[in-house]
Motif scaffolding. Structure first.
Motif, PDB file in Angstrom:
ATOM      1  N   SER A  81       8.660   2.451 -17.349  1.00 17.52           N
ATOM      2  CA  SER A  81      10.401   1.654 -17.370  1.00 17.52           C
ATOM      3  C   SER A  81      10.923   1.124 -16.256  1.00 17.52           C
ATOM      4  O   SER A  81      10.011   1.686 -15.113  1.00 17.52           O
ATOM      5  CB  SER A  81      11.223   2.683 -17.868  1.00 17.52           C
ATOM      6  N   GLY A  82      11.765   0.197 -16.307  1.00 20.11           N
ATOM      7  CA  GLY A  82      11.972  -0.264 -15.068  1.00 20.11           C
ATOM      8  C   GLY A  82      11.755  -1.808 -14.618  1.00 20.11           C
ATOM      9  O   GLY A  82      12.065  -2.456 -13.839  1.00 20.11           O
ATOM     10  N   ALA A  83      11.091  -2.341 -15.668  1.00 18.77           N
ATOM     11  CA  ALA A  83      10.698  -3.905 -15.765  1.00 18.77           C
ATOM     12  C   ALA A  83       9.988  -4.243 -14.318  1.00 18.77           C
ATOM     13  O   ALA A  83       8.991  -3.387 -13.930  1.00 18.77           O
ATOM     14  CB  ALA A  83      11.990  -4.851 -15.956  1.00 18.77           C
ATOM     15  N   MET A  84      10.564  -5.287 -13.743  1.00 19.79           N
ATOM     16  CA  MET A  84       9.898  -5.538 -12.246  1.00 19.79           C
ATOM     17  C   MET A  84      10.153  -4.416 -11.320  1.00 19.79           C
ATOM     18  O   MET A  84       9.090  -4.362 -10.299  1.00 19.79           O
ATOM     19  CB  MET A  84      10.546  -6.901 -11.887  1.00 19.79           C
ATOM     20  N   TYR A 116       3.117  -2.224 -22.165  1.00 16.33           N
ATOM     21  CA  TYR A 116       4.412  -2.255 -21.830  1.00 16.33           C
ATOM     22  C   TYR A 116       5.035  -3.770 -21.365  1.00 16.33           C
ATOM     23  O   TYR A 116       4.403  -4.257 -20.701  1.00 16.33           O
ATOM     24  CB  TYR A 116       4.469  -1.319 -20.445  1.00 16.33           C
ATOM     25  N   ALA A 117       5.840  -4.119 -22.271  1.00 15.33           N
ATOM     26  CA  ALA A 117       6.453  -5.527 -21.937  1.00 15.33           C
ATOM     27  C   ALA A 117       7.632  -5.423 -20.927  1.00 15.33           C
ATOM     28  O   ALA A 117       8.890  -5.431 -21.526  1.00 15.33           O
ATOM     29  CB  ALA A 117       6.738  -6.071 -23.171  1.00 15.33           C
ATOM     30  N   PRO A 118       7.195  -5.766 -19.620  1.00  5.64           N
ATOM     31  CA  PRO A 118       8.672  -5.473 -18.778  1.00  5.64           C
ATOM     32  C   PRO A 118       9.345  -6.753 -18.903  1.00  5.64           C
ATOM     33  O   PRO A 118       8.877  -8.068 -18.934  1.00  5.64           O
ATOM     34  CB  PRO A 118       8.006  -5.328 -17.281  1.00  5.64           C
ATOM     35  N   SER A 119      10.732  -6.667 -18.893  1.00  4.96           N
ATOM     36  CA  SER A 119      11.687  -7.740 -18.868  1.00  4.96           C
ATOM     37  C   SER A 119      11.624  -8.507 -17.553  1.00  4.96           C
ATOM     38  O   SER A 119      11.411  -8.049 -16.641  1.00  4.96           O
ATOM     39  CB  SER A 119      13.129  -7.080 -18.939  1.00  4.96           C
ATOM     40  N   ARG A 120      11.633  -9.794 -17.668  1.00  3.40           N
ATOM     41  CA  ARG A 120      11.479 -10.716 -16.444  1.00  3.40           C
ATOM     42  C   ARG A 120      12.837 -10.711 -15.725  1.00  3.40           C
ATOM     43  O   ARG A 120      12.723 -11.353 -14.526  1.00  3.40           O
ATOM     44  CB  ARG A 120      11.235 -12.139 -16.873  1.00  3.40           C
ATOM     45  N   TRP A 130       8.428 -10.057 -10.480  1.00  7.17           N
ATOM     46  CA  TRP A 130       7.738 -10.297 -11.762  1.00  7.17           C
ATOM     47  C   TRP A 130       6.227 -11.014 -11.750  1.00  7.17           C
ATOM     48  O   TRP A 130       5.438 -10.693 -12.091  1.00  7.17           O
ATOM     49  CB  TRP A 130       8.745 -10.909 -12.933  1.00  7.17           C
ATOM     50  N   PHE A 150       0.430  -7.577 -22.170  1.00  9.50           N
ATOM     51  CA  PHE A 150       1.803  -7.415 -22.610  1.00  9.50           C
ATOM     52  C   PHE A 150       2.489  -8.847 -23.171  1.00  9.50           C
ATOM     53  O   PHE A 150       3.266  -9.051 -24.099  1.00  9.50           O
ATOM     54  CB  PHE A 150       2.877  -6.661 -21.930  1.00  9.50           C
ATOM     55  N   SER A 151       1.999  -9.954 -22.412  1.00  9.34           N
ATOM     56  CA  SER A 151       2.785 -11.077 -22.635  1.00  9.34           C
ATOM     57  C   SER A 151       1.922 -11.768 -23.804  1.00  9.34           C
ATOM     58  O   SER A 151       2.583 -12.878 -24.351  1.00  9.34           O
ATOM     59  CB  SER A 151       2.582 -12.089 -21.618  1.00  9.34           C
ATOM     60  N   GLY A 152       0.888 -11.419 -24.382  1.00 10.26           N
ATOM     61  CA  GLY A 152      -0.031 -11.961 -25.410  1.00 10.26           C
ATOM     62  C   GLY A 152      -0.795 -13.094 -24.779  1.00 10.26           C
ATOM     63  O   GLY A 152      -1.337 -13.924 -25.562  1.00 10.26           O
TER      64      GLY A 152
ATOM     65  N   GLY B  42      16.197  -3.484 -15.131  1.00 12.09           N
ATOM     66  CA  GLY B  42      15.676  -2.335 -14.655  1.00 12.09           C
ATOM     67  C   GLY B  42      15.579  -1.199 -15.530  1.00 12.09           C
ATOM     68  O   GLY B  42      14.830  -0.503 -15.302  1.00 12.09           O
ATOM     69  N   ASN B  68      11.733  -3.640 -25.093  1.00 15.42           N
ATOM     70  CA  ASN B  68      11.991  -3.914 -23.673  1.00 15.42           C
ATOM     71  C   ASN B  68      12.357  -5.140 -23.469  1.00 15.42           C
ATOM     72  O   ASN B  68      12.228  -5.725 -22.311  1.00 15.42           O
ATOM     73  CB  ASN B  68      10.964  -3.390 -22.514  1.00 15.42           C
ATOM     74  N   TRP B 103       2.117 -10.491 -30.961  1.00 11.84           N
ATOM     75  CA  TRP B 103       3.105 -11.447 -30.280  1.00 11.84           C
ATOM     76  C   TRP B 103       2.579 -11.998 -29.111  1.00 11.84           C
ATOM     77  O   TRP B 103       1.601 -11.516 -28.309  1.00 11.84           O
ATOM     78  CB  TRP B 103       4.133 -10.531 -29.772  1.00 11.84           C
TER      79      TRP B 103
END
Lengths: 610, 344
Positions: A81-84, A116-120, A130, A150-152, B42, B68, B103
């Motif tokens: 968890s925590g994205a970038m 895990y798909a981290p938000s940008r 990122w 994760f991005s495909g 985050g 997410n 996806w």
């Protein structure tokens, strides 16, 4: 914190106490000191037993208890968890332990980047982290199909997208200026990705870009550095960092890389220090030589304006005046960055951590939120307040205002306000630390302060009221809360000067003992120079002759003149001063220090040190 | 004549929906979530994904993917029975070409904070998306995207909050922007501003029969109606105590029945084509509503997606509400459909 190497700590403290400056130490001595500071930082983390990525990176780097590092890594990677803010630690851990970690740990990492798909995110620092880490990971597994990411997208597609963005970011930064500029907090979020790219990228062009961006960001900080402090206005800062700069990433970098000030820690700085980047001598000299006062000007860029504006990235004009005792700096005013803007401030070498005087209009609105954030304005306010708890506090100490403008020349600053009725808030605030040696409200109208060898005069154009503010005990450590209502005088942090007039302003004069002699003389000189002002709605102006006879005339919002000559901010270069120079659009920064010169040419990716 | 055509149209629509609802299986409710509670970058976003379940069931939600990621909206290509799915997310457009099994992010770094996405109903290779930076189109199933802002000549005009494709002509597109409503007659290539001079248009819906009638919801400026394709607009506010509307929905079986909701609104309902409104919030745990949807197979069944308090259902045409899950969710979009594919 685990002090498993007490001899190292002692050495570092001794080293700091001696406080060798760049001018008095050889390159070899500097590098030796850097190595000691680096080891000191790592030593705080390599024996930690609670799983966290900093500990894992430290263990891998030192080789101390690899088995535990593997276990921690596998455990943490089960629930990313925590994205970038997850991407760069795991990338840093991977490179620190790539040749040491177990196959299971390596597989856990690979699997995490698949599932895990981290938000940008939505800011420049988010994207820098990122894309830099996506690029580095894609290089490590260069032939995987999209189903493994994760991005495909395939490794090649990820790499290409990341490389394209990073070069675009560099292009825009070196042509019209950095967004999220000069943040003592977020400098870390830029240096981590650039230093990782410089160290770990396999593509030589990306590697060179990372190296040059690292130089660029360090040089920018160096030219605005004074005694472990970042001088001037900032795009972003959390309140606690204003008052206790030891929590700022910039303070840690100043300590580790400039060798200046008190030991300061930040776990994430482990990722930069694990790289082989060493500060070029010229940048170190720029950061530490304050033998001559100087003016340093910059042009930066407002974060993307997505509505309620006429221009996507309006320019930011920054003016700094720095001496060996103090620095005063300002942005031109207005909304230049949401929520955490610091428009102007004075910092000096006396009385840290509360070594600052500044003022602001504590403004907040859905207009500001709507300018920069895409969600519905009404509902996004609640989210902002939840994460930036002081945003809608009339006592807050950060934030820009559309009703505030500045005009600075050398060590004199004029700030004007024309605030419409009904605006949040209907007052302006001035921050005066409690540890000032003197804070005199003079009969002349000046508030005159002494902070060691630095003297500050503040002439309020309208009446105001004083109040005391106390530091919450917990704020000493790590919270973003503002003041408390305590009465414990040992926790007295500052005096607040609040003025309720909507058409308002102040004139600031700063001098050092070296510049004006005694404090008494400073007071005497100020008493002779009383600003003349017009303060009516829609007509706010001031005329002021400085104590050294410079005539400054300023009419809100944008009419500034010096000695009768109009000031045109649009002529500002990207960097202009004795140390850094860059033309708008040039993609080239020239660093100069005495007979040393360095050129960072981002068009050709040449890094020339002369 | 126009009136007669409308009546005939309504009759055919009712017949079509009734016929379909008797032949088809239980329709499926699809819901996207933007975040959980007060999101900031985050933090973990456990509820940010696309979910589905049977419309009338009390069963738990099935997950369809893309955790997410902050999903603002989504679309299925209906003719493909849900094989092609597109999500409008904070990180760009995510597409599935296999009913949601896998996806792919198709938009790259140049497109971000996407708030709406739609397939051309006749061609799954043609997609549109919008963001605070403009309007975009792909004609090759997301392989490449082009920005189309010809006519969107200001920062506010380029802030496209949402858009709809004309149900009678897929080349005609209407965009709700920060600078009013814009129309394209060339499939998004260029834009012209319609008559509404109101800032902060958040949503636009087209009358299910009369293609020249629209309702827009705005931030701070209430609801506006037009019946001439956007030349003349009229604010309707009888019975309305709120000013910010994020979602408007027609009852597909009776276009005189309209629902509208937004910030501090609960759910407003009109039964006379928008002339008068009444507010309903009995049973709603929160008054902030991001999206509403009417079940075409049973138009007494309404769904309301809240901002941070999950999903609510009404089975009595919006008079009373009951909570049906996705706790803490900021529900960004709801769709009800009866195709087979987009379920595992």
């Amino acid at each position: 914190m685990t002090n498993n190497k007490p001899w190292l700590i002692l050495l570092i403290i001794l080293f700091s106490a001696i406080h060798i400056t760049a001018q008095t130490q050889s390159r070899e001595e500097y590098l030796q000191g850097f190595e000691q500071r680096k080891q000191w930082l790592i030593s705080h983390y390599d024996t930690l037993t609670r799983p966290n990525y900093t500990a894992i990176a430290a263990k891998y780097a030192t080789g101390y208890d690899i088995e535990t590092a593997d276990k921690m890594f596998i455990e943490l990677l089960q629930k990313p968890s925590g994205a970038m803010f997850w991407m760069f630690p795991v990338t840093g851990c991977y490179f620190a332990g790539k040749d040491k970690m177990s196959a299971e740990a390596s597989q856990a990492l690979r699997n995490a980047w698949k599932t895990y798909a981290p938000s940008r995110g939505d800011t420049e620092n988010h994207w820098a982290m990122w894309y830099a880490t996506l690029l580095l990971m894609s290089e490590q597994w260069p032939d995987l199909p999209g189903s493994e990411w994760f991005s495909g997208n395939s490794s090649v597609e990820n790499f290409q997208e990341a490389k394209e963005y990073l070069f675009e970011w560099a292009r825009i930064t070196t042509t019209i200026g950095q967004g999220e500029f000069d943040s003592p907090d977020y400098i870390l979020e830029y240096l981590i990705p650039t230093m990782m790219l410089a160290e770990y990228a396999l593509d030589p062009v990306v590697k060179q870009l990372g190296l040059m961006l690292t130089d660029y960001i360090f040089a920018d900080f160096a030219a605005e550095h004074l005694d472990q402090q970042y001088i001037g206005g900032y795009s972003r800062i959390y309140e606690r960092g204003l008052f206790r700069p030891q929590y700022l990433a910039s303070s840690v970098f100043a300590y580790i890389y400039f060798g200046v000030g008190e030991p300061a820690l930040h776990g994430w700085v482990i990722y930069p220090v694990l790289t082989s980047y060493r500060l070029p001598e010229i940048i170190l000299n720029i950061a530490t030589d304050r033998s001559q006062p100087y003016v340093h000007k910059e042009r930066k860029r407002v974060r993307n304006v997505i509505r309620h504006g006429d221009e996507r990235n309006p320019p930011v004009y920054k003016y700094n005046y720095i001496t060996k005792d103090y620095g005063i700096g300002s942005l031109q005013g207005g909304l230049l960055q949401p929520i955490q803007q610091h428009t102007w401030g004075i910092r000096y070498t006396y009385g840290k951590p509360f070594s600052t005087i500044f003022g602001l209009h504590p403004y907040w609105s859905t207009l500001e939120i709507g300018m920069f954030f895409p969600e519905e304005q009404k509902t996004s306010m609640a989210g902002i307040i939840a994460s930036k708890t002081t945003y809608n506090n009339p006592d807050k100490w950060t934030g820009g205002s559309p009703f505030e403008r500045t005009f600075q020349h050398k060590n004199t600053l004029v700030v004007l306000y024309d605030i419409p009725v009904g605006t949040t808030s209907e007052h302006i605030n001035g921050f005066f630390p409690a540890n000032l040696q003197q804070r005199i409200v003079d009969d002349s109208g000046w508030i005159i302060c002494k902070a060691g060898d630095s003297y500050v005069g503040w002439f309020p154009l309208q009446p105001g009221e004083w109040s005391k503010e106390y530091e919450a005990e917990k704020q000493r450590f790590n919270t973003a809360t503002t003041s408390s209502n305590g009465t414990d005088e040992s926790l007295l942090r500052n005096y607040r000067f609040r003025s309720h007039a909507l058409q308002n302003g102040y004139v600031i004069e700063v001098r050092s003992r070296e510049q004006i002699g005694s404090f008494e003389n400073f007071k005497k000189q100020l008493a002779k120079t009383i600003p003349q002002s017009i303060l009516k709605p829609g007509s706010v102006s001031v005329k002021y002759k400085t104590i050294d006879n410079r005539l400054m005339e300023f009419t809100f919002p944008e009419d500034r003149s010096l000695n009768g000559k109009s000031i045109d901010l649009t002529q500002y270069k990207l960097f202009e001063g004795p140390f850094l120079n860059a033309e708008v659009g040039s993609q080239m920064l020239t660093l100069t220090y005495k007979n040393q010169k360095m050129i960072l040419n981002f068009k050709t990716l040449e890094r020339i040190i002369q | 004549m126009k009136r007669l055509m409308m009546v005939l149209g309504m009759i055919s629509l009712v017949f079509f929906i009734t016929a379909n609802s008797t032949q088809a299986k239980e329709p499926t409710l699809y819901v996207s979530t933007l975040a959980t509670g007060h999101y900031h970058t985050g933090m973990a976003v456990p509820l940010s994904a696309l979910f589905y379940r049977a419309v009338s069931a009390d069963s738990s939600w099935e997950y369809m993917g893309r955790p997410n990621n902050r999903i603002f909206n989504f679309d299925f290509h209906r003719a493909s029975q849900g094989k092609y799915i597109a999500l409008a997310t904070h990180t760009g457009v995510h597409q599935s070409f296999d009913y949601g099994k896998t996806w792919k992010v198709t938009t790259g770094w140049r497109i971000t904070e996407v708030n709406n996405v739609a397939f051309d109903p006749d061609n799954p290779d043609i997609l549109y998306c919008s963001s605070p930076y403009g309007f975009y189109k792909s004609i090759d199933a997301g392989k490449t995207w082009n920005k189309h802002i010809d006519g969107l000549n200001s920062i506010n005009a380029q802030f496209v909050s949402s858009f709809i494709i004309d149900h009678s002509n897929p080349a005609v597109i209407y965009s709700a922007t920060e600078d009013g409503v814009y129309k394209s007659v060339d499939a998004g290539a260029s834009w012209e501003k319609l008559g509404l001079r109101i800032k902060g248009v958040r949503t636009i819906v087209q009358h299910p029969i009369d293609r020249l009638s629209f309702i827009v919801g705005t931030e701070d400026n209430g609801l506006y109606f037009t019946h001439d394709g956007g030349r003349v607009w009229e604010r309707r506010e009888t019975g309305i105590l709120s000013s910010t509307f994020y979602s408007v929905a027609f009852d597909p079986t009776n276009a005189d029945i309209i629902y509208a909701a937004g910030f501090q609104t609960g759910v407003y309902k009109s039964i006379d084509g928008g002339k008068k409104w009444s507010q309903s919030f009995h049973g709603l745990g929160i008054l902030d509503i991001r999206t509403i949807a009417v079940d075409p197979s049973n138009s007494d069944r309404i769904f309301a997606g809240t901002i941070g308090k999950g999903l609510y259902k009404s089975v009595d045409g919006g008079q009373t509400w009951q909570y049906i899950g996705l706790e803490g969710g900021y529900i960004s979009s709801i769709k009800i459909d009866n195709f087979e594919g987009a379920k595992k």
